[in-house]
Design an enzyme around this catalytic site. Structure first.
Site, PDB file in Angstrom:
ATOM      1  N   ASP A   1      -5.015   3.536  -1.542  1.00  0.00           N
ATOM      2  CA  ASP A   1      -6.109   3.469  -0.698  1.00  0.00           C
ATOM      3  C   ASP A   1      -6.546   5.032  -0.736  1.00  0.00           C
ATOM      4  OD1 ASP A   1      -6.105   1.172   1.042  1.00  0.00           O
ATOM      5  OD2 ASP A   1      -4.097   1.498   1.324  1.00  0.00           O
TER       6      ASP A   1
ATOM      7  N   MET B   1      -9.424   7.807   0.524  1.00  0.00           N
ATOM      8  CA  MET B   1      -9.993   7.996   1.592  1.00  0.00           C
ATOM      9  C   MET B   1     -10.677   9.526   1.399  1.00  0.00           C
ATOM     10  SD  MET B   1      -7.217   6.987   4.537  1.00  0.00           S
ATOM     11  CE  MET B   1      -6.772   5.051   4.536  1.00  0.00           C
TER      12      MET B   1
ATOM     13  N   HIS C   1      -1.112  -1.336  -4.382  1.00  0.00           N
ATOM     14  CA  HIS C   1      -2.610  -0.952  -3.457  1.00  0.00           C
ATOM     15  C   HIS C   1      -2.695   0.171  -3.134  1.00  0.00           C
ATOM     16  CE1 HIS C   1      -5.788  -2.329  -1.106  1.00  0.00           C
ATOM     17  NE2 HIS C   1      -5.649  -1.468  -0.221  1.00  0.00           N
TER      18      HIS C   1
ATOM     19  N   HIS D   1      -8.556   0.807  -3.704  1.00  0.00           N
ATOM     20  CA  HIS D   1      -9.528   0.717  -2.551  1.00  0.00           C
ATOM     21  C   HIS D   1     -10.247   1.842  -2.258  1.00  0.00           C
ATOM     22  CE1 HIS D   1      -9.614  -0.602   2.054  1.00  0.00           C
ATOM     23  NE2 HIS D   1     -10.720  -0.507   1.299  1.00  0.00           N
TER      24      HIS D   1
ATOM     25  N   MET E   1     -10.940  -6.184   5.678  1.00  0.00           N
ATOM     26  CA  MET E   1     -10.094  -5.319   6.545  1.00  0.00           C
ATOM     27  C   MET E   1     -10.012  -6.004   7.878  1.00  0.00           C
ATOM     28  SD  MET E   1      -9.579  -2.876   4.763  1.00  0.00           S
ATOM     29  CE  MET E   1      -8.801  -2.044   5.991  1.00  0.00           C
TER      30      MET E   1
ATOM     31  N   ASP F   1      -6.315  -6.768   4.496  1.00  0.00           N
ATOM     32  CA  ASP F   1      -5.717  -5.470   4.453  1.00  0.00           C
ATOM     33  C   ASP F   1      -5.625  -4.601   5.956  1.00  0.00           C
ATOM     34  OD1 ASP F   1      -5.280  -2.928   3.880  1.00  0.00           O
ATOM     35  OD2 ASP F   1      -6.893  -2.200   2.637  1.00  0.00           O
TER      36      ASP F   1
ATOM     37  N   SER G   1       0.746  -1.268   0.038  1.00  0.00           N
ATOM     38  CA  SER G   1      -0.081   0.113   0.107  1.00  0.00           C
ATOM     39  C   SER G   1       0.801   1.274  -0.018  1.00  0.00           C
ATOM     40  CB  SER G   1      -0.944  -0.010   1.301  1.00  0.00           C
ATOM     41  OG  SER G   1      -1.481   1.274   1.703  1.00  0.00           O
TER      42      SER G   1
ATOM     43  N   MET H   1     -12.380   3.831  -0.120  1.00  0.00           N
ATOM     44  CA  MET H   1     -12.875   4.026   1.280  1.00  0.00           C
ATOM     45  C   MET H   1     -13.646   5.400   1.337  1.00  0.00           C
ATOM     46  SD  MET H   1      -9.566   2.700   3.379  1.00  0.00           S
ATOM     47  CE  MET H   1      -8.713   2.862   2.146  1.00  0.00           C
TER      48      MET H   1
HETATM   49  C1  DX5 Z   1      -6.109   1.242   6.012  1.00  0.00           C
HETATM   50  C2  DX5 Z   1      -5.865   0.878   4.376  1.00  0.00           C
HETATM   51  C3  DX5 Z   1      -4.531  -0.024   4.211  1.00  0.00           C
HETATM   52  C4  DX5 Z   1      -3.240   0.294   4.983  1.00  0.00           C
HETATM   53  C5  DX5 Z   1      -2.423  -0.679   5.264  1.00  0.00           C
HETATM   54  O1  DX5 Z   1      -7.253   1.896   5.853  1.00  0.00           O
HETATM   55  O2  DX5 Z   1      -6.843   0.409   3.533  1.00  0.00           O
HETATM   56  O3  DX5 Z   1      -4.592  -0.565   3.014  1.00  0.00           O
HETATM   57  O4  DX5 Z   1      -2.863   1.287   4.269  1.00  0.00           O
HETATM   58  O5  DX5 Z   1      -1.459  -0.269   5.964  1.00  0.00           O
HETATM   59  P1  DX5 Z   1      -0.714  -1.158   7.018  1.00  0.00           P
HETATM   60  O6  DX5 Z   1      -0.203  -2.535   6.419  1.00  0.00           O
HETATM   61  O7  DX5 Z   1       0.282  -0.289   7.566  1.00  0.00           O
HETATM   62  O8  DX5 Z   1      -1.739  -1.581   8.096  1.00  0.00           O
HETATM   63 ZN    ZN Z   2      -6.392  -0.733   1.509  1.00  0.00          ZN
END
Ligand code: DX5
Ligand code: ZN
Length: 215
Positions: free
Chosen positions: A34, A36, A32, A65, A136, A174, A7, A67
């Site tokens: 992320d 948000m 990956h 991903h 998750m 994840d 990620s 969110m």
């Molecule tokens: C959390 C994200 C993850 C996160 C993983 O909301 O979806 O992808 O960045 O990071 P680590 O591996 O540090 O938990």
């Molecule tokens: Zn993620």
């Protein structure tokens, strides 16, 4: 061998290009990414513009991903930015089946993410329509959190559900994946490991990725 999906959330964004180069030269399979929105999760990360820049650096799979609330409003933008897989949260979708059809209609692979409190049983009527479940193992919003141990039981339940239905759906874990717990995550039935801090806070990220890949 598991699919390794580092990620980039945990990367140094001032050196994003070198982070992408490192991943390209490593055993990482997917990037990956992320996304948000500060509404679905209490944090804001980046959007399609950054995905587009990242896309230009790599031919590896871009696993996006979301969110975010109302993911249907942004699916096309992420397709245009170069997403290969687009994952939406079950908790953010009133019409999940419609969201999945939209993603597939745009030519992307589709994923559904579930939060730690969300029961695997809610996937019963959607798992046959999707390519990936992102389970998750922390509450979404931040990198660097601790793996929630009950996830192991949920992985087993989901693997059984997929086996019973004869499905090859990817099971992606994840959050909080480390060199120490990765083996038990795979043994429970997961085949995709997301890793943020474990990779990017390591002294030698390439070596850590190789170790995860070798499990
Ligand atoms: C959390 C994200 C993850 C996160 C993983 O909301 O979806 O992808 O960045 O990071 P680590 O591996 O540090 O938990
Ligand atoms: Zn993620």
């Amino acid at each position: 061998m598991p699919i390794i999906a580092p990620s980039l959330l945990s990367a140094n964004f001032l050196q994003l290009e070198s982070a992408c180069k490192m991943l390209n030269e490593s055993n990482a399979d997917w990037f990956h990414l992320d996304i948000m929105d500060g509404r679905f999760v209490p944090n804001i990360s980046f959007g399609p513009m950054i995905v587009e820049f990242i896309r230009k650096t790599t031919t590896k799979v871009c696993d996006v991903h979301l969110m975010i609330e109302e993911p249907e409003k942004y699916a096309e933008q992420f397709k245009n930015a170069g997403a290969d897989i687009l994952t939406v949260h079950i908790e953010a979708c009133k019409h999940l089946h419609r969201n999945i059809q939209q993603i597939k209609g745009l030519g992307m692979k589709s994923g559904v993410a579930i939060n730690p409190h969300t029961s695997v049983s809610l996937l019963e009527n959607i798992v046959q329509d999707i390519d990936l479940v992102c389970m998750m193992s922390v509450n979404p919003g931040f990198g660097g959190q601790k793996f929630i141990p009950q996830t192991i039981e949920k992985i087993k339940q989901l693997r059984k559900m997929c086996n019973d239905k004869g499905l090859q759906t990817h099971i992606e874990i994840d959050g909080g994946v480390t060199l120490e717990n990765a083996q038990s995550i795979i043994a429970a039935g997961a085949d995709v490991l997301v890793a943020g801090n474990t990779v990017f806070k390591a002294v030698n990220p390439v070596e850590v990725i190789a170790k995860l890949k070798g499990l």
